[in-house]
Scaffold this motif. Structure first.
Motif, PDB file in Angstrom:
ATOM      1  N   TRP A 189       2.169  14.374  -8.934  1.00  0.00           N
ATOM      2  CA  TRP A 189       3.128  15.493  -8.963  1.00  0.00           C
ATOM      3  C   TRP A 189       3.640  15.720 -10.379  1.00  0.00           C
ATOM      4  N   HIS A 190       3.934  14.632 -11.098  1.00  0.00           N
ATOM      5  CA  HIS A 190       4.415  14.751 -12.478  1.00  0.00           C
ATOM      6  C   HIS A 190       3.351  15.386 -13.372  1.00  0.00           C
ATOM      7  N   HIS A 214       3.697   5.854  -5.441  1.00  0.00           N
ATOM      8  CA  HIS A 214       3.582   5.872  -6.904  1.00  0.00           C
ATOM      9  C   HIS A 214       2.488   6.845  -7.355  1.00  0.00           C
ATOM     10  N   ILE A 215       1.351   6.835  -6.657  1.00  0.00           N
ATOM     11  CA  ILE A 215       0.254   7.742  -7.004  1.00  0.00           C
ATOM     12  C   ILE A 215       0.657   9.196  -6.777  1.00  0.00           C
ATOM     13  N   VAL A 216       1.316   9.467  -5.633  1.00  0.00           N
ATOM     14  CA  VAL A 216       1.748  10.837  -5.314  1.00  0.00           C
ATOM     15  C   VAL A 216       2.721  11.357  -6.378  1.00  0.00           C
ATOM     16  N   LEU A 245       0.825  -1.210   0.000  1.00  0.00           N
ATOM     17  CA  LEU A 245       0.000   0.000   0.000  1.00  0.00           C
ATOM     18  C   LEU A 245       0.861   1.262   0.000  1.00  0.00           C
ATOM     19  N   LEU A 246       1.966   1.218   0.775  1.00  0.00           N
ATOM     20  CA  LEU A 246       2.877   2.369   0.814  1.00  0.00           C
ATOM     21  C   LEU A 246       3.493   2.623  -0.555  1.00  0.00           C
ATOM     22  N   TRP A 247       3.915   1.541  -1.241  1.00  0.00           N
ATOM     23  CA  TRP A 247       4.512   1.695  -2.575  1.00  0.00           C
ATOM     24  C   TRP A 247       3.492   2.274  -3.543  1.00  0.00           C
TER      25      TRP A 247
END
Length: 254
Positions: free
Chosen positions: A36-37, A30-32, A24-26
């Motif tokens: 941001w990109h 990845h979503i953040v 879940l952390l990964w």
């Protein structure tokens, strides 16, 4: 596993919880980063558009005299796919007032299209035909570069430097000039008839942050900026990159 042993059951549950938590952390990271990109890309596109409209006053004046030589590196696949984008880029540089541009791709695709490029870019001339000091104020001089260029000249220059070193060294008392400077390299290249143009600024258009094979020995004090894909190039981003370079004080050391 022995389900009758409560410690083993607890350990198994903890391992499963840790694995789920790390997964879940990964996914969260990845979503953040993806968001941001996306957001930064949208912001850069808006900023570029605003700059191209001339709404930001500081980009309306550029001390272009500080940029004596600009190099543009294009990824080989993008250079082969769409030469028209390169032509459009050169037309933008002409509008900005850049006088000398070196075009590089590793396989020399742009060099093969130089006649069409020279025809489509107004007031463009070959740098080899005019010389650096003979460029008219209203002209843009183009140099077409590939990975195979200047290799023979570099080898000859290296032989000259080696001969000079062996001639000046004295093994018996270890006295001699054992350090080569930039002036020595320039002198050796002039001897072999090679006039090297070192770019002040290098703009890279491609999928990776790399100089994509541009001759490293021509990048002595060069500022390198990755501009992203040639397909999505923007006039405002180009203007911003050049403005940023011309506004920075260059310190070359002693």
């Amino acid at each position: 596993m022995d389900f009758n042993d409560p410690m083993l059951v607890l350990s198994s549950w903890i391992d499963q919880i840790v694995d789920i938590g790390l997964d879940l952390l990964w996914r969260f990271i990845h979503i953040v980063l993806s968001l941001w990109h996306i957001v930064s890309g949208i912001f850069e596109a808006i900023e570029s558009y605003v700059i191209s409209l001339g709404l930001i006053q500081k980009y309306s004046s550029i001390d272009i005299e500080k940029l004596k030589c600009l190099a543009v590196v294009v990824d080989i696949e993008e250079a082969a796919r769409d030469v028209s984008k390169v032509i459009e880029l050169l037309q933008w540089l002409t509008t900005i007032g850049v006088k000398q541009v070196g075009l590089f791709d590793s396989q020399g695709v742009l060099k093969k299209s130089k006649d069409m490029i020279l025809e489509m870019v107004p007031r463009s001339v070959l740098l080899q035909e005019t010389g650096e000091k003979d460029i008219s104020p209203d002209r843009i001089a183009l140099e077409f570069i590939s990975s195979s260029d200047n290799k023979e000249a570099v080898v000859k220059a290296a032989n000259i430097l080696l001969h000079k070193y062996l001639k000046s060294s004295h093994p018996e008392n270890d006295v001699g000039e054992n350090v080569f400077s930039e002036s020595h390299l320039n002198e050796a290249l002039r001897v072999v008839g090679e006039n090297v143009h070192v770019p002040d600024l290098l703009l890279v258009y491609g999928p990776v942050r790399s100089h994509l094979g541009f001759p490293a020995w021509r990048l002595r004090y060069t500022e390198i900026i990755h501009m992203g894909s040639l397909k999505y190039m923007r006039y405002g981003s180009l203007l911003k990159a050049i403005h940023k370079f011309t506004g920075v004080r260059q310190n070359y050391g002693v």
